[in-house]
Design an enzyme around this catalytic site. Structure first.
Site, mmCIF file in Angstrom:
data_model
loop_
_atom_site.group_PDB
_atom_site.id
_atom_site.type_symbol
_atom_site.label_atom_id
_atom_site.label_comp_id
_atom_site.label_asym_id
_atom_site.label_seq_id
_atom_site.Cartn_x
_atom_site.Cartn_y
_atom_site.Cartn_z
ATOM 1 N N LYS A 1 14.740 18.626 -37.105
ATOM 2 C CA LYS A 1 15.639 18.134 -38.146
ATOM 3 C C LYS A 1 16.204 19.265 -38.984
ATOM 4 O O LYS A 1 17.381 19.279 -39.315
ATOM 5 C CB LYS A 1 14.919 17.131 -39.056
ATOM 6 N N LYS B 1 14.955 11.597 -26.070
ATOM 7 C CA LYS B 1 14.543 10.260 -26.533
ATOM 8 C C LYS B 1 15.722 9.506 -27.136
ATOM 9 O O LYS B 1 16.616 10.110 -27.738
ATOM 10 C CB LYS B 1 13.381 10.352 -27.522
ATOM 11 N N LYS C 1 19.016 6.610 -32.850
ATOM 12 C CA LYS C 1 20.228 6.014 -33.418
ATOM 13 C C LYS C 1 21.238 7.047 -33.916
ATOM 14 O O LYS C 1 22.371 6.704 -34.221
ATOM 15 C CB LYS C 1 19.864 5.052 -34.542
#
Ligand code: AMP
Ligand code: TRP
Length: 327
Positions: free
Chosen positions: A111, A194, A197
């Site tokens: 992130k 993976k 969204k």
């Protein structure tokens, strides 16, 4: 009686990955274990949120918890920001974990790289410690999550062990539990990553996906080189992913599905899978819409659940403060 505890961040629309990897399994032990599920909304603000959306999504998530079968009479359902013990415990646990340990968390590394220096907030770095606080406050034995969260649960266990060694038995050591299949649903357009969204819309299916786009998305899904249907995550990652999704929605074992498709091609599998997911999601969406429409009831579930949770959490917090000499 053992305690089962887990949660889902209200930071965006949920995908079938969140459902098959985590939420679908949460009601399994309801009635036979102490089951506690929560919405970690304080975790969501580690990246910027629109306050109106955050509030809406928190109610959405509570409605999904009820839709998949959690019953407020049998499980405790809470919202993190309503139980202040989570934040207090996080501060305490911050003193039993090192910068080095937190720097090794894969989710933070991914992130922070994506977000750049402006997004590298202390809260994002500290996220796993708040998560450890969530888990340890309720003496959780099992934490059912998808594969990507395993490292965070292991860190919570390390923190608990360290604290217990210093101050005597205080925390239960949690373990991450994962479904046999579906713990890591992959992108439809790239089975090496993976499903998430935050990626391209063709790569995922949301729980609230408009029904008419589901079949088309499966039709477009990438497949592997030869045309035989086999479950082999290394050699046939794309087809294996479709089989896991199929199995998650049909409740059949992967072997049974593979047998049925011997001598059939990818096209047929993808068409049938599209139809299956449309059927299952339309039932879930209908139930969700009904539950979501009654916001007063959702508010009641949250208030009552959070009150019950606070009682358990505050007891653990007092025990910890006492051990540390915090008045
Ligand atoms: P998140 O969306 O990151 O808040 O994740 C919520 C829950 O869904 C966690 O237990 C994750 O491990 C799980 N999860 C998220 N993405 C996937 C995926 N693609 N496959 C399986 N489980 C997932
Ligand atoms: N980090 C988890 C996720 O992204 C959400 C979460 C926060 C959680 N606290 C937790 C999950 C405690 C299980 C237990 O999915």
């Amino acid at each position: 009686m053992k305690t089962v505890f887990s949660g889902l961040k209200p930071s965006g629309d949920m995908t079938i990955g969140n459902y098959l990897g985590a939420m679908k399994h949460w009601p399994d032990q309801q009635g036979s274990a102490r089951t506690i599920f929560f919405v970690p909304n304080a975790h969501a603000i580690t990246v910027r949120q629109d306050p109106v959306q955050l509030k809406k999504r928190t109610y959405d998530l509570v409605a999904w918890l009820l839709t998949v079968g959690l019953d407020p009479e049998k499980s405790i359902i809470l919202v993190q920001s309503r139980v202040s013990a989570h934040a207090e415990m996080c501060w305490i646990l911050d003193n039993y974990v090192t910068m080095g340990e937190l720097s090794r968390m894969t989710e933070y590394k991914d992130k922070s790289q994506k977000l750049g220096p402006e997004g590298q907030l202390v809260g994002l770095f500290n996220y796993p410690v708040l998560m450890a606080a969530d888990i340890l406050l309720y003496s959780s034995n099992e934490v059912p999550v998808g594969e990507d969260q395993r490292q965070h649960i292991e860190l919570a266990r390390t923190i608990a062990e360290r604290f217990n060694k210093l101050y005597g038995e205080t925390f239960v050591l949690p373990v991450a539990t994962m479904p046999a299949s579906g713990a890591r649903i992959k992108r439809l357009d790239d089975p090496s990553k993976k499903m998430s969204k935050s990626d391209h819309p063709d790569s995922f299916i949301m729980l609230q996906e408009p029904l008419d786009s589901i079949k088309a998305k499966f039709k477009k899904a990438v497949t592997d080189s030869d045309n035989t249907i086999k479950y082999d995550k290394t050699l046939k990652p794309a087809v294996s992913n479709l089989l896991e999704i199929y199995s998650g929605f049909s409740e059949e074992s992967i072997d049974v599905i593979v047998d049925r498709y011997t001598n059939k091609g990818y096209g047929e599998l993808k068409t049938d899978l599209g139809e299956l997911v449309v059927e299952k999601l339309s039932t879930l969406q209908l139930a969700f819409n009904k539950i979501r429409a009654d916001e007063q009831n959702l508010e009641r579930v949250i208030s009552e659940g959070s009150e019950k949770a606070a009682e358990i959490a505050n007891k653990k917090l007092s025990e910890v403060k006492e051990k540390l000499g915090l008045l």
